[in-house]
Design a protein around this motif. Structure first.
Motif, PDB file in Angstrom:
ATOM      1  N   THR A  28     -47.576  73.846 -10.985  1.00  0.00           N
ATOM      2  CA  THR A  28     -48.093  74.103  -9.634  1.00  0.00           C
ATOM      3  C   THR A  28     -46.951  74.309  -8.642  1.00  0.00           C
ATOM      4  O   THR A  28     -46.982  75.221  -7.809  1.00  0.00           O
ATOM      5  CB  THR A  28     -48.992  72.951  -9.175  1.00  0.00           C
ATOM      6  OG1 THR A  28     -50.115  72.839 -10.067  1.00  0.00           O
ATOM      7  CG2 THR A  28     -49.509  73.190  -7.759  1.00  0.00           C
ATOM      8  N   ALA A  29     -45.914  73.457  -8.744  1.00  0.00           N
ATOM      9  CA  ALA A  29     -44.777  73.564  -7.828  1.00  0.00           C
ATOM     10  C   ALA A  29     -44.011  74.870  -8.037  1.00  0.00           C
ATOM     11  O   ALA A  29     -43.570  75.503  -7.070  1.00  0.00           O
ATOM     12  CB  ALA A  29     -43.847  72.366  -8.023  1.00  0.00           C
ATOM     13  N   CYS A  30     -43.863  75.279  -9.297  1.00  0.00           N
ATOM     14  CA  CYS A  30     -43.147  76.530  -9.580  1.00  0.00           C
ATOM     15  C   CYS A  30     -43.899  77.735  -9.023  1.00  0.00           C
ATOM     16  O   CYS A  30     -43.293  78.708  -8.552  1.00  0.00           O
ATOM     17  CB  CYS A  30     -42.964  76.692 -11.091  1.00  0.00           C
ATOM     18  SG  CYS A  30     -41.753  75.569 -11.829  1.00  0.00           S
ATOM     19  N   LEU A  31     -45.221  77.680  -9.074  1.00  0.00           N
ATOM     20  CA  LEU A  31     -46.037  78.827  -8.663  1.00  0.00           C
ATOM     21  C   LEU A  31     -46.230  78.912  -7.151  1.00  0.00           C
ATOM     22  O   LEU A  31     -46.476  80.012  -6.618  1.00  0.00           O
ATOM     23  CB  LEU A  31     -47.412  78.755  -9.334  1.00  0.00           C
ATOM     24  CG  LEU A  31     -47.444  78.877 -10.863  1.00  0.00           C
ATOM     25  CD1 LEU A  31     -48.862  78.623 -11.371  1.00  0.00           C
ATOM     26  CD2 LEU A  31     -46.970  80.246 -11.305  1.00  0.00           C
ATOM     27  N   GLN A  32     -46.128  77.789  -6.462  1.00  0.00           N
ATOM     28  CA  GLN A  32     -46.520  77.732  -5.057  1.00  0.00           C
ATOM     29  C   GLN A  32     -45.821  78.763  -4.169  1.00  0.00           C
ATOM     30  O   GLN A  32     -46.484  79.445  -3.372  1.00  0.00           O
ATOM     31  CB  GLN A  32     -46.277  76.316  -4.516  1.00  0.00           C
ATOM     32  CG  GLN A  32     -47.029  76.023  -3.228  1.00  0.00           C
ATOM     33  CD  GLN A  32     -48.540  76.206  -3.386  1.00  0.00           C
ATOM     34  OE1 GLN A  32     -49.113  75.834  -4.402  1.00  0.00           O
ATOM     35  NE2 GLN A  32     -49.169  76.802  -2.380  1.00  0.00           N
ATOM     36  N   PRO A  33     -44.489  78.946  -4.245  1.00  0.00           N
ATOM     37  CA  PRO A  33     -43.847  79.935  -3.357  1.00  0.00           C
ATOM     38  C   PRO A  33     -44.374  81.357  -3.581  1.00  0.00           C
ATOM     39  O   PRO A  33     -44.493  82.129  -2.624  1.00  0.00           O
ATOM     40  CB  PRO A  33     -42.367  79.833  -3.732  1.00  0.00           C
ATOM     41  CG  PRO A  33     -42.216  78.504  -4.380  1.00  0.00           C
ATOM     42  CD  PRO A  33     -43.496  78.246  -5.090  1.00  0.00           C
ATOM     43  N   PHE A  34     -44.673  81.687  -4.832  1.00  0.00           N
ATOM     44  CA  PHE A  34     -45.148  83.032  -5.147  1.00  0.00           C
ATOM     45  C   PHE A  34     -46.615  83.210  -4.752  1.00  0.00           C
ATOM     46  O   PHE A  34     -47.025  84.305  -4.356  1.00  0.00           O
ATOM     47  CB  PHE A  34     -44.946  83.316  -6.636  1.00  0.00           C
ATOM     48  CG  PHE A  34     -43.512  83.200  -7.062  1.00  0.00           C
ATOM     49  CD1 PHE A  34     -42.619  84.226  -6.820  1.00  0.00           C
ATOM     50  CD2 PHE A  34     -43.048  82.042  -7.669  1.00  0.00           C
ATOM     51  CE1 PHE A  34     -41.287  84.111  -7.193  1.00  0.00           C
ATOM     52  CE2 PHE A  34     -41.716  81.914  -8.048  1.00  0.00           C
ATOM     53  CZ  PHE A  34     -40.833  82.954  -7.802  1.00  0.00           C
ATOM     54  N   LYS A  35     -47.384  82.152  -4.817  1.00  0.00           N
ATOM     55  CA  LYS A  35     -48.770  82.223  -4.354  1.00  0.00           C
ATOM     56  C   LYS A  35     -48.825  82.518  -2.857  1.00  0.00           C
ATOM     57  O   LYS A  35     -49.694  83.259  -2.385  1.00  0.00           O
ATOM     58  CB  LYS A  35     -49.501  80.902  -4.652  1.00  0.00           C
ATOM     59  CG  LYS A  35     -49.890  80.694  -6.094  1.00  0.00           C
ATOM     60  CD  LYS A  35     -50.668  79.383  -6.232  1.00  0.00           C
ATOM     61  CE  LYS A  35     -51.167  79.169  -7.629  1.00  0.00           C
ATOM     62  NZ  LYS A  35     -51.957  77.910  -7.756  1.00  0.00           N
ATOM     63  N   ARG A  36     -47.891  81.914  -2.119  1.00  0.00           N
ATOM     64  CA  ARG A  36     -47.859  82.176  -0.667  1.00  0.00           C
ATOM     65  C   ARG A  36     -47.484  83.625  -0.389  1.00  0.00           C
ATOM     66  O   ARG A  36     -48.003  84.233   0.557  1.00  0.00           O
ATOM     67  CB  ARG A  36     -46.865  81.224   0.015  1.00  0.00           C
ATOM     68  CG  ARG A  36     -47.329  79.782   0.096  1.00  0.00           C
ATOM     69  CD  ARG A  36     -46.501  78.994   1.097  1.00  0.00           C
ATOM     70  NE  ARG A  36     -45.114  78.870   0.662  1.00  0.00           N
ATOM     71  CZ  ARG A  36     -44.639  77.849  -0.029  1.00  0.00           C
ATOM     72  NH1 ARG A  36     -45.440  76.849  -0.367  1.00  0.00           N
ATOM     73  NH2 ARG A  36     -43.358  77.794  -0.363  1.00  0.00           N
ATOM     74  N   HIS A  37     -46.586  84.175  -1.205  1.00  0.00           N
ATOM     75  CA  HIS A  37     -46.133  85.555  -0.994  1.00  0.00           C
ATOM     76  C   HIS A  37     -47.166  86.569  -1.472  1.00  0.00           C
ATOM     77  O   HIS A  37     -47.250  87.677  -0.925  1.00  0.00           O
ATOM     78  CB  HIS A  37     -44.808  85.779  -1.720  1.00  0.00           C
ATOM     79  CG  HIS A  37     -44.134  87.071  -1.367  1.00  0.00           C
ATOM     80  ND1 HIS A  37     -43.583  87.305  -0.132  1.00  0.00           N
ATOM     81  CD2 HIS A  37     -43.954  88.209  -2.085  1.00  0.00           C
ATOM     82  CE1 HIS A  37     -43.066  88.527  -0.093  1.00  0.00           C
ATOM     83  NE2 HIS A  37     -43.280  89.097  -1.269  1.00  0.00           N
ATOM     84  N   TYR A  38     -47.951  86.191  -2.467  1.00  0.00           N
ATOM     85  CA  TYR A  38     -48.992  87.084  -3.018  1.00  0.00           C
ATOM     86  C   TYR A  38     -50.351  86.382  -2.938  1.00  0.00           C
ATOM     87  O   TYR A  38     -50.931  85.985  -3.954  1.00  0.00           O
ATOM     88  CB  TYR A  38     -48.685  87.440  -4.475  1.00  0.00           C
ATOM     89  CG  TYR A  38     -47.439  88.261  -4.678  1.00  0.00           C
ATOM     90  CD1 TYR A  38     -47.474  89.654  -4.587  1.00  0.00           C
ATOM     91  CD2 TYR A  38     -46.215  87.654  -5.002  1.00  0.00           C
ATOM     92  CE1 TYR A  38     -46.330  90.417  -4.793  1.00  0.00           C
ATOM     93  CE2 TYR A  38     -45.072  88.415  -5.204  1.00  0.00           C
ATOM     94  CZ  TYR A  38     -45.135  89.786  -5.101  1.00  0.00           C
ATOM     95  OH  TYR A  38     -44.002  90.538  -5.304  1.00  0.00           O
ATOM     96  N   PRO A  39     -50.891  86.219  -1.731  1.00  0.00           N
ATOM     97  CA  PRO A  39     -52.140  85.444  -1.574  1.00  0.00           C
ATOM     98  C   PRO A  39     -53.347  86.090  -2.244  1.00  0.00           C
ATOM     99  O   PRO A  39     -54.342  85.389  -2.510  1.00  0.00           O
ATOM    100  CB  PRO A  39     -52.320  85.383  -0.046  1.00  0.00           C
ATOM    101  CG  PRO A  39     -51.565  86.578   0.472  1.00  0.00           C
ATOM    102  CD  PRO A  39     -50.392  86.742  -0.444  1.00  0.00           C
ATOM    103  N   ASP A  40     -53.294  87.376  -2.523  1.00  0.00           N
ATOM    104  CA  ASP A  40     -54.452  88.051  -3.117  1.00  0.00           C
ATOM    105  C   ASP A  40     -54.457  88.001  -4.641  1.00  0.00           C
ATOM    106  O   ASP A  40     -55.426  88.450  -5.267  1.00  0.00           O
ATOM    107  CB  ASP A  40     -54.488  89.519  -2.665  1.00  0.00           C
ATOM    108  CG  ASP A  40     -54.713  89.661  -1.170  1.00  0.00           C
ATOM    109  OD1 ASP A  40     -55.374  88.771  -0.592  1.00  0.00           O
ATOM    110  OD2 ASP A  40     -54.231  90.650  -0.582  1.00  0.00           O
ATOM    111  N   VAL A  41     -53.399  87.485  -5.251  1.00  0.00           N
ATOM    112  CA  VAL A  41     -53.347  87.399  -6.710  1.00  0.00           C
ATOM    113  C   VAL A  41     -54.061  86.131  -7.179  1.00  0.00           C
ATOM    114  O   VAL A  41     -53.717  85.015  -6.760  1.00  0.00           O
ATOM    115  CB  VAL A  41     -51.891  87.395  -7.219  1.00  0.00           C
ATOM    116  CG1 VAL A  41     -51.851  87.131  -8.726  1.00  0.00           C
ATOM    117  CG2 VAL A  41     -51.215  88.723  -6.897  1.00  0.00           C
TER     118      VAL A  41
END
Length: 287
Positions: free
Chosen positions: A215-228
């Motif tokens: 979850t921690a590894c993914l969090q920055p990228f989830k913020r950058h790609y909110p539609d994924v």
């Protein structure tokens, strides 16, 4: 080295094989999605022809003519699939692996077929892939021959090593471009206990720690790609086996080229090589 806009493109290895044609088709579609030009590269490797059993003095010229013919056919294939994609070609002298690494220094990605014996290079792209993936500065995509249905899913291997972040960035970008779901897979095998058996709560705590790490590894990228749309998939399994199974219904599998994290028990360097030989979908190896 100064990199200009003209230097940034998708590089594709050409060798005249069925697998190389599949790589060109994949790269043409990716170039269209990414709005990037394609550069088709053919390596003329003269080494097999420099021994006494090849006395034909005209052979070097024939090697280049055959290579140019393969490039012309490749250009026609790309234009047939994606007419709007800009295409350039390069007929280079030297071993295919070295040429592709050099051409890929400023590339967005390098795309090659999983195997295939070219009439000119005399080199199996399967072995070339081992020398290019993990050494090229750009992501290297290895494409198998044959068509696969569009499953609408990208799979990425996750661990807590620094080398995982570039793989995640590439995977999120690909998922966004394709409007695909991203499945983030983390797999591990616990070491054999030297004394006694593992208590259930210890196994549970280990799993929770791994889920938190993913979850921690993914969090920055989830913020950058909110539609994924992201699916976090944590498994107690061999890493190669888990990624291979997950990729059965994937359009692309993305792995890091190396990295051993303090939490992960999987070495992504060895995993990347394992999945390239067992996964039916294209595999992207990212440094």
């Amino acid at each position: 080295m100064v990199v200009t806009k003209e230097d940034i493109m998708i590089v594709v290895g050409v060798d005249g094989s069925v697998q190389a044609r599949a790589a060109m088709a994949w790269a043409a579609n990716d170039a269209f999605r990414m709005h990037q030009p394609l550069k088709l590269v053919y390596a003329v490797d003269r080494q097999p022809y420099q021994i006494a059993r090849f006395p034909d003095a005209d052979r070097p010229d024939r090697l280049r003519r055959t290579g140019q013919k393969a490039l012309n056919e490749a250009v026609a294939l790309v234009h047939e699939r994606q007419p709007s994609v800009e295409v350039t070609t390069a007929l280079e002298e030297g071993p295919p692996a070295r040429i592709l690494r050099e051409q890929g220094r400023t590339a967005v990605e390098v795309v090659i077929g999983s195997r295939g014996l070219g009439a000119v290079t005399g080199a199996l792209l399967g072995s070339v892939g081992d020398h290019v993936a993990g050494q090229a500065e750009a992501p290297v995509v290895v494409v198998h021959g044959g068509q696969r249905p569009a499953h609408g899913q990208i799979v990425v291997g996750v661990d807590d090593s620094p080398g995982c972040a570039p793989a995640l960035a590439y995977a999120f970008q690909q998922a966004a471009l394709r409007s695909s779901t991203l499945r983030a897979v983390h797999a591990w095998r616990r070491p054999v206990q030297a004394f006694g058996t593992e208590l259930p709560h210890e196994a549970g705590e280990d799993r929770v720690a791994r889920e938190d790490m993913v979850t921690a590894c993914l969090q920055p990228f989830k913020r950058h790609y909110p539609d994924v749309l992201v699916v976090e998939d944590v498994r107690f399994a061999d890493a190669v086996e888990a990624l291979t199974r997950a990729s059965q219904e994937a359009e692309l599998l993305v792995v890091g080229s190396h990295g051993r994290g303090s939490v992960s028990s999987a070495l992504l360097g060895s995993v990347s090589r394992g999945v390239r030989h067992h996964t039916p979908c294209p595999v992207a190896v990212v440094r």
